[in-house]
Design an enzyme around this catalytic site. Structure first.
Site, short mmCIF file in Angstrom:
data_model
loop_
_atom_site.label_atom_id
_atom_site.label_comp_id
_atom_site.label_asym_id
_atom_site.label_seq_id
_atom_site.Cartn_x
_atom_site.Cartn_y
_atom_site.Cartn_z
N HIS A 1 0.84 -1.21 0.00
CA HIS A 1 0.00 0.00 0.00
C HIS A 1 0.87 1.25 0.00
CE1 HIS A 1 -2.84 -2.93 2.01
NE2 HIS A 1 -3.58 -2.47 1.03
N LYS B 1 -1.23 -6.41 -8.47
CA LYS B 1 -1.45 -7.77 -7.97
C LYS B 1 -2.89 -8.19 -8.25
CE LYS B 1 -1.93 -8.97 -3.56
NZ LYS B 1 -3.19 -9.77 -3.51
N VAL C 1 4.42 -5.55 -5.21
CA VAL C 1 5.54 -5.51 -4.26
C VAL C 1 5.63 -6.89 -3.62
CG1 VAL C 1 6.48 -4.39 -2.19
CG2 VAL C 1 5.13 -3.06 -3.83
#
Ligand code: PAF
Length: 299
Positions: free
Chosen positions: A37, A149, A176
């Site tokens: 995030h 993602k 990530v």
């Protein structure tokens, strides 16, 4: 950092910021913030004057057997992370309050929501598109950033934004990963220890597919056979799907791959809480380029 809980107040703040000629970049989240995030926050920062994060565990995107109740809600830790990262405003509406009582209006994208996660999670994307519409109308952002993602979610939200003429630039930010390659997700913390080590099989399978493509394999069935063999090395993983799809339309790829192909994976693993049916669903993806397009020199 300002924390706003009421939609009306947020709309007023958005109007003030817009009148001042400043650009707003929105990062919608369901909280339980992690480094993934924070990377979205950084990507948002590069696009606008103000970065606004929304924290709302959206009940309408959870199915009846999903983990709405146990979805983590570490509000103070989330606010602290936002403050440290230089977020300008957090919108954290109360969970019953953001949907008016008797809410009966839905936003739905048709074809793109059918395959992949749409199969096992009926109604999920309708909840996502509805809440993101509400967040766009509340925060009036110029830009909104979502993680790659959730590739299908990003494709669905891009299409919704285009189809409904939202004046919002939708930006995708790269996945990530943890040190061992597992994609960051708020769900990782629920994995049983042995399941956490086997969760690496998802990124391992993406690597296998990428290697195959680099070796010149361009038959979809051959790539998927290698991916399934790799996934089978993790006995705790129960595979929901492993598919090659067109990255724009999400339609099934032809057997002879001739352009970019999305390899999308979903599997569930035992949760640390244990018990019958307590599973943690993880997804991962990568776009493969079987035939690199050569740039023709200008004539
Ligand atoms: O990706 C998420 O966290 C959620 O689906 C979103 C976009 C914040 C909508 O609730």
């Amino acid at each position: 950092m300002q924390v706003v809980e009421e939609t009306r107040r947020l709309q007023e703040r958005a109007d003030q910021v817009r009148v001042a000629g400043r650009r707003i970049a929105l990062v919608p989240t369901m909280g339980a913030l992690h480094a993934g995030h924070l990377a979205l926050v950084d990507a948002a920062r590069a696009k606008a004057d103000e970065v606004w994060v929304t924290i709302f565990v959206n009940p309408t995107q959870f199915g009846p057997n999903e983990d709405l109740e146990r979805y983590p809600r570490p509000r103070e830790a989330d606010l602290a992370l936002c403050r440290q990262r230089g977020v300008d405003l957090v919108f954290a509406p109360s969970e019953p309050g953001f949907y008016a009582p008797g809410h009966q209006t839905w936003v739905q994208v048709s074809d793109l929501t059918q395959p992949l996660c749409g199969q096992g999670r009926p109604g999920h994307f309708r909840g996502v598109t509805t809440v993101v519409t509400k967040l766009f109308l509340a925060a009036k952002p110029h830009v909104a950033v979502f993680g790659e993602k959730d590739f299908q979610q990003l494709a669905v939200l891009r299409r919704m934004t285009r189809d409904l003429n939202f004046d919002v630039e939708v930006v995708g930010a790269p996945i990530v990963r943890e040190d061992d390659g597992v994609a960051l997700s708020s769900r990782n913390r629920h994995l049983a220890p042995e399941a956490r080590s086997q969760a690496r099989v998802l990124v391992g399978s993406l690597d296998v597919a990428e290697r195959a493509v680099r070796e010149g394999v361009s038959r979809g069935s051959e790539i998927l056979a290698r991916v399934r063999a790799e996934l089978a090395r993790a006995p705790l993983a129960c595979v929901e799907y492993a598919e090659l799809r067109d990255p724009d339309s999400l339609e099934t790829c032809p057997e002879a791959l001739s352009g970019p192909a999305l390899l999308a994976l979903s599997a569930d693993f035992p949760s640390a809480e244990g018990g019958e049916g307590a599973r943690v669903r993880l997804i991962d993806n990568r776009v493969l380029y079987p035939h690199p397009h050569r740039q023709e020199p200008p004539r």
